[in-house]
Write a protein that holds these residues in place. Structure first.
Motif, PDB file in Angstrom:
ATOM      1  N   HIS A   9       0.871  -1.173   0.000  1.00 38.64           N
ATOM      2  CA  HIS A   9       0.000   0.000   0.000  1.00 38.64           C
ATOM      3  C   HIS A   9       0.911   1.227   0.000  1.00 38.64           C
ATOM      4  N   LYS A  10       0.746   2.089  -0.988  1.00 35.84           N
ATOM      5  CA  LYS A  10       1.660   3.228  -1.161  1.00 35.84           C
ATOM      6  C   LYS A  10       1.037   4.509  -0.630  1.00 35.84           C
ATOM      7  N   VAL A  11       1.763   5.174   0.249  1.00 39.48           N
ATOM      8  CA  VAL A  11       1.343   6.457   0.812  1.00 39.48           C
ATOM      9  C   VAL A  11       2.369   7.500   0.366  1.00 39.48           C
ATOM     10  N   VAL A  12       1.935   8.448  -0.441  1.00 42.76           N
ATOM     11  CA  VAL A  12       2.851   9.425  -1.045  1.00 42.76           C
ATOM     12  C   VAL A  12       2.650  10.794  -0.402  1.00 42.76           C
ATOM     13  N   ILE A  13       3.761  11.401   0.026  1.00 44.00           N
ATOM     14  CA  ILE A  13       3.728  12.746   0.625  1.00 44.00           C
ATOM     15  C   ILE A  13       3.954  13.766  -0.485  1.00 44.00           C
ATOM     16  N   VAL A  14       3.022  14.712  -0.631  1.00 43.11           N
ATOM     17  CA  VAL A  14       3.166  15.748  -1.661  1.00 43.11           C
ATOM     18  C   VAL A  14       2.958  17.121  -1.037  1.00 43.11           C
TER      19      VAL A  14
END
Length: 443
Positions: A9-14
């Protein structure tokens, strides 16, 4: 065969530059994996790490700051890979800055994120006082629901943020990751190094068949050491792209300095090192320095002669090129040389296969009887050699009991190393031999 990667599960900080994305990433990891500096954006690539929280496992990904106003080629490349990261994401953490408040850039990022149709957590960073807490209501304007107040620097609200992430995960997502963790523990750690613009990131992107790392003609576009786990033909790898190593006279800022220190740390932790050489330029002083660093850390390495297609166009002969390298590079101990092109993706998998073989060789354990059979066959005049045993692997380290170790010269030690390397079929592997004086009991 295309390498396969485990899909956590990918959690991307932007977010826009300097809102504290890398500080949050480092706070969650409890270590400085991304380079953080106060004066502005320093992350140029997507950096991922596996995070365990509340019984669930996910991949947390830090991204460079989004700045649509900059028109430089490098900014466009960075924006392209952030967009790729957002597409891959299962969840997004949209970070804003409580001190500067909502800027026009935040609204532009909001528009991009809405189009992505992802689960989004709004995290407002740098909330270090009650006065800033009162301003949190302003962030409802962005349209992502209740903002979460955090301070990445002081660790405030980070646990609540991670709880929110895991609550948003589907039931069963991130559980049962033991197979991946076991495989990652035994994966071959492959450091990819070289001087700036030698093609390191193109090499990594070519193997992974994705643009995870910023690639441009501007030297020094990779600043962070980036780890990516993947599998090929049931073999596990962790491939690490690193900042280009420059000569000391060319280090102009603190970020570059710490990137180089990180690269040297990466070499020490790696099982095998791939040194990218820019074929048209030949082996330069910087290349010699890089090879020296690898050799001082006793790491097996592959010289990957990149951009070979361009060298061939100039009429460079492969046999002659290799001969020059072997005659001019010290202590090659029959290191492998591969002629390749990262851009055209030729011979990339040959490098990968060689790296795996070297990792297997360097981790071998040899029986004491076999080692002593080799020792008995050696003619050695400086002093009497009694016995030998292996004390470590990766790389192989041998201990020889000798009558008078002080009588053994450096050249004579090298002679023994070469004999054991040849007899044990350790071509391309550094071998360490240490001597211990035989203790005689009085009686």
């Amino acid at each position: 065969m295309k390498p396969t990667k485990y899909n956590f599960h990918k959690v991307v900080i932007v977010g826009r530059p300097n809102v504290g994305k890398s500080t949050l990433f480092n706070r969650v990891l409890q270590k400085r994996k991304a380079i953080v500096e106060e004066f502005g954006p320093t992350t140029r690539d997507r950096i991922g790490a596996i995070v365990k929280w509340s019984g669930k496992t996910f991949e947390l990904i830090d991204t460079p700051g989004l700045d649509f106003e900059k028109k430089e080629d490098l900014s466009k490349l960075i924006e392209k890979q952030i967009v790729s990261g957002i597409k891959e994401a299962d969840q997004l953490i949209f970070m804003c800055d409580a001190i500067s408040g909502i800027l026009q850039m935040d609204y532009k990022i909001c528009d991009m994120l809405r189009k992505a149709d992802k689960s989004i957590i709004l995290a407002v960073n740098k909330v270090d006082s009650r006065n800033l807490m009162r301003d949190m209501a302003d962030f409802y304007k962005l349209g992502f629901g209740e903002p979460m107040s955090i301070s990445s620097l002081h660790g405030l609200g980070i646990g609540d943020l991670l709880d929110k992430v895991t609550d948003n995960m589907d039931p069963g997502a991130g559980e049962g990751s033991g197979n991946r963790e076991h495989a990652e523990k035994h994966a071959v750690k492959l450091a990819v190094i070289g001087k700036p613009n030698a093609g390191k990131s193109s090499f990594v992107n070519g193997i992974l068949e994705e643009d995870r790392i910023t690639v441009s003609d501007i030297p020094g576009t990779t600043r962070d050491s980036i780890d990516t786990y993947f599998e090929k033909d049931r073999k596990s790898f962790i491939i690490i792209d690193t900042a280009g190593i420059r000569s000391k006279g060319k280090i102009k800022d603190a970020v570059t300095y710490f990137s180089i220190l990180r690269t040297e740390e990466t070499i020490k932790k790696s099982d095998v090192t791939v040194i990218l050489i820019d074929a048209p330029l030949g082996i330069t002083k910087e290349d010699h320095r890089i090879i020296d660093i690898v050799q001082k850390n006793f790491r097996p390495f592959i010289l990957a002669i990149n951009k070979w297609d361009l060298a061939e166009k100039e009429g460079v002969n492969k046999i002659g090129y290799e001969k020059v390298i072997r005659e001019n590079v010290r202590f090659m101990y029959n290191a492998s040389i591969v002629f390749m092109s990262a851009l055209k993706k030729t011979n990339l998998m040959e490098v990968l296969d060689l790296a795996y073989k070297l990792a297997e060789k360097t981790s071998q354990n040899f029986s004491t009887s076999d080692l002593n059979d080799i020792l008995k066959s050696v003619e050695f005049n400086p002093t009497r050699l009694y016995s030998v045993r292996q004390t470590k692997n990766s790389p192989p380290e041998l201990e020889i009991i000798a009558k008078n170790p002080g009588d053994i010269k450096t050249t004579e030690k090298s002679y023994l190393v070469n004999i054991f390397r040849k007899k044990l079929h350790l071509e391309g592997i550094p071998v360490i031999i240490k001597f211990r004086k035989k203790e005689f009991r009085g009686g």
